[in-house]
Write a protein that holds these residues in place. Structure first.
Motif, mmCIF file in Angstrom:
data_model
loop_
_atom_site.group_PDB
_atom_site.id
_atom_site.type_symbol
_atom_site.label_atom_id
_atom_site.label_comp_id
_atom_site.label_asym_id
_atom_site.label_seq_id
_atom_site.Cartn_x
_atom_site.Cartn_y
_atom_site.Cartn_z
ATOM 1 N N VAL A 172 -6.150 1.643 17.514
ATOM 2 C CA VAL A 172 -6.829 0.686 16.636
ATOM 3 C C VAL A 172 -7.730 1.453 15.686
ATOM 4 C CG1 VAL A 172 -8.389 -1.291 16.505
ATOM 5 C CG2 VAL A 172 -6.775 -1.104 18.410
ATOM 6 N N ALA A 173 -7.650 1.122 14.406
ATOM 7 C CA ALA A 173 -8.473 1.804 13.404
ATOM 8 C C ALA A 173 -9.095 0.779 12.466
ATOM 9 C CB ALA A 173 -7.652 2.809 12.607
ATOM 10 N N ASP A 174 -10.304 1.095 12.017
ATOM 11 C CA ASP A 174 -10.964 0.313 10.976
ATOM 12 C C ASP A 174 -10.694 1.018 9.650
ATOM 13 O OD1 ASP A 174 -13.163 -1.873 10.381
ATOM 14 O OD2 ASP A 174 -13.714 -0.096 9.231
ATOM 15 N N ILE A 175 -10.037 0.325 8.723
ATOM 16 C CA ILE A 175 -9.662 0.912 7.437
ATOM 17 C C ILE A 175 -10.284 0.089 6.323
ATOM 18 C CG2 ILE A 175 -7.766 1.574 5.927
ATOM 19 C CD1 ILE A 175 -6.010 1.857 8.417
ATOM 20 N N GLN A 176 -11.175 0.710 5.574
ATOM 21 C CA GLN A 176 -11.882 0.030 4.493
ATOM 22 C C GLN A 176 -11.347 0.529 3.159
ATOM 23 O OE1 GLN A 176 -14.306 -2.266 4.916
ATOM 24 N NE2 GLN A 176 -14.708 -2.074 7.110
ATOM 25 N N ASP A 177 -10.888 -0.409 2.348
ATOM 26 C CA ASP A 177 -10.419 -0.082 0.999
ATOM 27 C C ASP A 177 -10.897 -1.187 0.079
ATOM 28 O OD1 ASP A 177 -9.205 0.729 -1.278
ATOM 29 O OD2 ASP A 177 -7.191 0.839 -0.475
ATOM 30 N N SER A 178 -12.030 -0.953 -0.583
ATOM 31 C CA SER A 178 -12.679 -2.008 -1.357
ATOM 32 C C SER A 178 -11.827 -2.505 -2.501
ATOM 33 C CB SER A 178 -14.013 -1.502 -1.919
ATOM 34 O OG SER A 178 -13.821 -0.345 -2.721
ATOM 35 N N ALA A 179 -10.893 -1.673 -2.968
ATOM 36 C CA ALA A 179 -10.065 -2.086 -4.095
ATOM 37 C C ALA A 179 -8.804 -2.811 -3.636
ATOM 38 C CB ALA A 179 -9.698 -0.885 -4.952
ATOM 39 N N ASN A 180 -8.039 -2.205 -2.724
ATOM 40 C CA ASN A 180 -6.740 -2.760 -2.345
ATOM 41 C C ASN A 180 -6.797 -3.691 -1.150
ATOM 42 O OD1 ASN A 180 -4.578 -1.317 -4.072
ATOM 43 N ND2 ASN A 180 -5.979 0.301 -3.463
ATOM 44 N N ASN A 181 -7.745 -3.416 -0.222
ATOM 45 C CA ASN A 181 -7.838 -4.205 0.998
ATOM 46 C C ASN A 181 -6.499 -4.300 1.732
ATOM 47 O OD1 ASN A 181 -10.601 -4.920 0.679
ATOM 48 N ND2 ASN A 181 -9.968 -6.309 -0.939
ATOM 49 N N GLY A 182 -5.782 -3.197 1.740
ATOM 50 C CA GLY A 182 -4.535 -3.141 2.486
ATOM 51 C C GLY A 182 -3.314 -3.606 1.725
ATOM 52 N N GLU A 183 -3.515 -4.287 0.608
ATOM 53 C CA GLU A 183 -2.368 -4.823 -0.121
ATOM 54 C C GLU A 183 -1.549 -3.701 -0.749
ATOM 55 O OE1 GLU A 183 -1.402 -8.006 -3.690
ATOM 56 O OE2 GLU A 183 -3.456 -7.566 -3.113
ATOM 57 N N THR A 184 -0.247 -3.739 -0.551
ATOM 58 C CA THR A 184 0.718 -2.754 -1.056
ATOM 59 C C THR A 184 0.278 -1.324 -0.759
ATOM 60 O OG1 THR A 184 -0.264 -2.641 -3.282
ATOM 61 C CG2 THR A 184 1.437 -4.305 -2.904
ATOM 62 N N ALA A 185 -0.424 -1.136 0.340
ATOM 63 C CA ALA A 185 -0.857 0.199 0.739
ATOM 64 C C ALA A 185 -0.110 0.605 2.002
ATOM 65 C CB ALA A 185 -2.357 0.230 0.968
ATOM 66 N N THR A 186 -0.246 1.884 2.389
ATOM 67 C CA THR A 186 0.470 2.411 3.549
ATOM 68 C C THR A 186 -0.522 2.906 4.582
ATOM 69 O OG1 THR A 186 2.301 3.107 2.129
ATOM 70 C CG2 THR A 186 2.192 4.069 4.331
ATOM 71 N N TYR A 187 -0.558 2.257 5.751
ATOM 72 C CA TYR A 187 -1.429 2.642 6.851
ATOM 73 C C TYR A 187 -0.538 3.032 8.027
ATOM 74 C CZ TYR A 187 -4.973 0.123 4.115
ATOM 75 O OH TYR A 187 -5.800 -0.308 3.116
ATOM 76 N N GLU A 188 -0.738 4.260 8.572
ATOM 77 C CA GLU A 188 0.149 4.773 9.607
ATOM 78 C C GLU A 188 -0.629 5.524 10.677
ATOM 79 O OE1 GLU A 188 4.176 5.943 7.262
ATOM 80 O OE2 GLU A 188 2.368 7.079 6.688
ATOM 81 N N CYS A 189 0.005 5.682 11.864
ATOM 82 C CA CYS A 189 -0.608 6.451 12.946
ATOM 83 C C CYS A 189 0.465 7.232 13.685
ATOM 84 C CB CYS A 189 -1.365 5.532 13.914
ATOM 85 S SG CYS A 189 -0.288 4.532 14.962
ATOM 86 N N ARG A 190 0.019 8.242 14.450
ATOM 87 C CA ARG A 190 0.936 9.011 15.287
ATOM 88 C C ARG A 190 0.128 9.795 16.310
ATOM 89 N NH1 ARG A 190 3.183 14.280 11.865
ATOM 90 N NH2 ARG A 190 1.174 15.322 11.564
ATOM 91 N N ILE A 191 0.836 10.370 17.297
ATOM 92 C CA ILE A 191 0.222 11.277 18.258
ATOM 93 C C ILE A 191 1.012 12.577 18.236
ATOM 94 C CG2 ILE A 191 1.578 10.412 20.214
ATOM 95 C CD1 ILE A 191 -0.941 10.922 21.959
ATOM 96 N N GLY A 192 0.300 13.682 18.267
ATOM 97 C CA GLY A 192 0.952 14.978 18.216
ATOM 98 C C GLY A 192 1.760 15.135 16.944
ATOM 99 N N SER A 193 2.977 15.673 17.096
ATOM 100 C CA SER A 193 3.853 15.874 15.949
ATOM 101 C C SER A 193 4.923 14.803 15.870
ATOM 102 C CB SER A 193 4.509 17.255 16.027
ATOM 103 O OG SER A 193 5.252 17.384 17.237
ATOM 104 N N ASN A 194 4.733 13.687 16.560
ATOM 105 C CA ASN A 194 5.706 12.598 16.524
ATOM 106 C C ASN A 194 5.770 11.961 15.141
ATOM 107 O OD1 ASN A 194 6.180 13.090 19.192
ATOM 108 N ND2 ASN A 194 5.136 11.287 19.971
ATOM 109 N N ALA A 195 6.773 11.131 14.925
ATOM 110 C CA ALA A 195 6.932 10.455 13.635
ATOM 111 C C ALA A 195 5.795 9.460 13.405
ATOM 112 C CB ALA A 195 8.278 9.737 13.589
#
Length: 331
Positions: A172-195
Motif C-alpha cells: 500500500v502506498a500513498d501517492i500525491q500528484d496535485s496535478a494529475n491525481n492519478g488520472e492517465t498516470a502509471t503507478y506500479e510496485c514490485r519486490i526484488g527484480s520481479n516484474a
C-alpha cells in the motif's frame, strides 16, 4: 439640436441602428430667414461590435515548462490599432496569480506571449484573454489548464521497513500528484527484480497491489513503488523487507527420560533445522514455550501427563509466520 450656450448646440445620435463602419456626419444650420449652411465631418467610425477572440494554443489541457499563448483577435474596424489585448491567470480558488499582461502582435491578427508554468504551484488554472477596442467594446475568452512541473510524491505505507514477509503480501502506498491525481498516470510496485505490477486506487490517494514473494529468494529484498505522471515525471519510494518462505523444521527432540512419573517435570530439548534461533518467533511443546539456548537448540520444561503413552507435540513459528509441526517423541 438643443442649445448649450451662445452659438453652441448639441445633439445625440443612436448608432446602434447602424451597421459598423465609417460614415460622414452632416451638420445643417438654418436661420430664421431661411439661410442655410452645411458642414461635413468625414471618417466617423461607428463600432458597436467587440473584437472576436480565439485561443489557438496551447491546445492540450496539461502543461509543463514554458509554453506559448497564441491567440487570434479580430476587430472589424480597428484591427488592433489603439486597442488593448491582454490576458491574466487565475488559480483554482479564483485568485489572480498573474495580472492582466499585454499580448504582443506577432503578425496579422495573431497576438502572443510566453507563460512559464514552473513559476506556479502545480494545479488547475484559468487563462482569460481580454480584448477592448477603441469604442470601448470588450470581449473575454477563457481556457482552463493544468500546470504540472513536479513528479508525484510516493510513500510506502505497507509493509514496514524490516518486516518479515511470506507468500502473498499487499503493498500500500500513498501517492500525491496535485496535478494529475492519478488520472492517465502509471503507478506500479514490485519486490526484488520481479516484474512491475500495476497498482489500483483504494480511496483518496491510496493505491495497492498484491505481490507473490515466493518468486523471490529468501533473505533481504527491496519493495519498490514508482509513480509516473502524464509528462513522465517519476517519483519513487522503496524499503527493505526480509523474505522467508521456508517452513521451520523442529527435530531431534529429546527429553530427560523415556519413563516419566505423572506430573513430574520433563526437560525438553529441540533442535530447529533451516531457521536459526534469531529467525524464529517461538517454539513450544503442547502450549508451553521453550527458550532459545544456542546453536539452534531450544529448551524448556513441561509436566508429564496421565499414566500411559504420551506424545510431546512441537510447534515452531518463524518471524514471517511460517509454521512447522512435529510429533516429536513418545514417553
Amino acid at each position: 439640436m438643443s442649445s448649450s450656450g451662445e452659438n453652441s448646440f448639441t445633439s445625440s445620435v443612436d448608432t446602434t441602428g447602424l451597421s459598423d463602419g465609417v460614415y460622414d456626419l452632416w451638420v445643417k444650420g438654418a436661420d430664421t430667414l431661411g439661410n442655410r449652411e452645411y458642414d461635413i465631418i468625414s471618417g466617423v467610425e461607428v463600432d458597436n461590435t467587440p473584437p472576436t477572440i480565439s485561443i489557438d494554443s496551447p491546445s492540450q489541457s496539461d502543461l509543463t515548462g514554458t509554453v506559448y499563448l497564441n491567440t487570434t483577435i479580430t476587430d472589424n474596424l480597428n484591427n488592433g490599432d489603439s486597442s488593448t489585448y491582454e490576458y491574466r491567470i487565475e488559480n483554482s480558488e479564483d485568485t489572480v496569480v498573474k495580472s492582466y499582461t499585454s499580448l504582443t502582435n506577432s503578425e496579422g491578427e495573431e497576438y502572443v506571449d510566453q507563460i512559464d508554468t514552473s513559476g506556479y504551484t502545480d494545479g488547475s488554472y484559468t487563462v482569460t484573454v481580454r480584448a477592448s477596442d477603441t469604442g470601448s467594446n470588450t470581449r473575454t475568452q477563457t481556457q482552463s489548464y493544468t500546470f504540472d512541473n513536479n513528479p508525484p510524491s510516493v510513500s510506502i505505507q505497507q509493509p514496514s521497513a524490516g518486516e518479515w514477509v511470506r507468500q502473498n503480501i499487499t503493498v500500500v502506498a500513498d501517492i500525491q500528484d496535485s496535478a494529475n491525481n492519478g488520472e492517465t498516470a502509471t503507478y506500479e510496485c514490485r519486490i526484488g527484480s520481479n516484474a512491475w505490477k500495476s497498482m489500483n486506487g483504494i480511496g483518496g490517494s491510496q493505491y495497492d497491489c498484491d505481490i507473490n514473494t515466493t518468486t523471490t529468494t529468501n533473505g533481504d529484498s527491496t519493495v519498490e513503488v514508482r509513480a509516473s505522471d502524464t509528462f513522465g515525471q517519476q517519483g519513487t519510494d522503496s524499503l527493505n523487507v526480509k523474505v522467508d518462505n521456508t517452513v521451520p523444521e523442529p527435530g531431534n527432540v529429546w527429553i530427560n527420560d523415556s519413563i516419566v512419573q505423572t506430573g513430574a517435570i520433563i526437560q525438553v530439548n529441540v533442535t530447529t533445522i533451516g531457521d536459526t534461533g534469531t529467525d524464529l518467533d517461538y517454539v513450544d511443546v503442547d502450549g508451553f514455550s521453550l527458550n532459545y539456548d544456542a546453536s539452534n537448540i531450544w529448551k524448556g520444561t513441561t509436566e508429564g501427563n496421565a499414566d500411559g503413552d504420551s506424545t510431546i507435540n512441537v510447534t515452531a513459528v518463524d518471524l514471517a509466520g511460517n509454521v512447522g509441526e512435529n510429533d516429536a517423541v513418545t514417553y
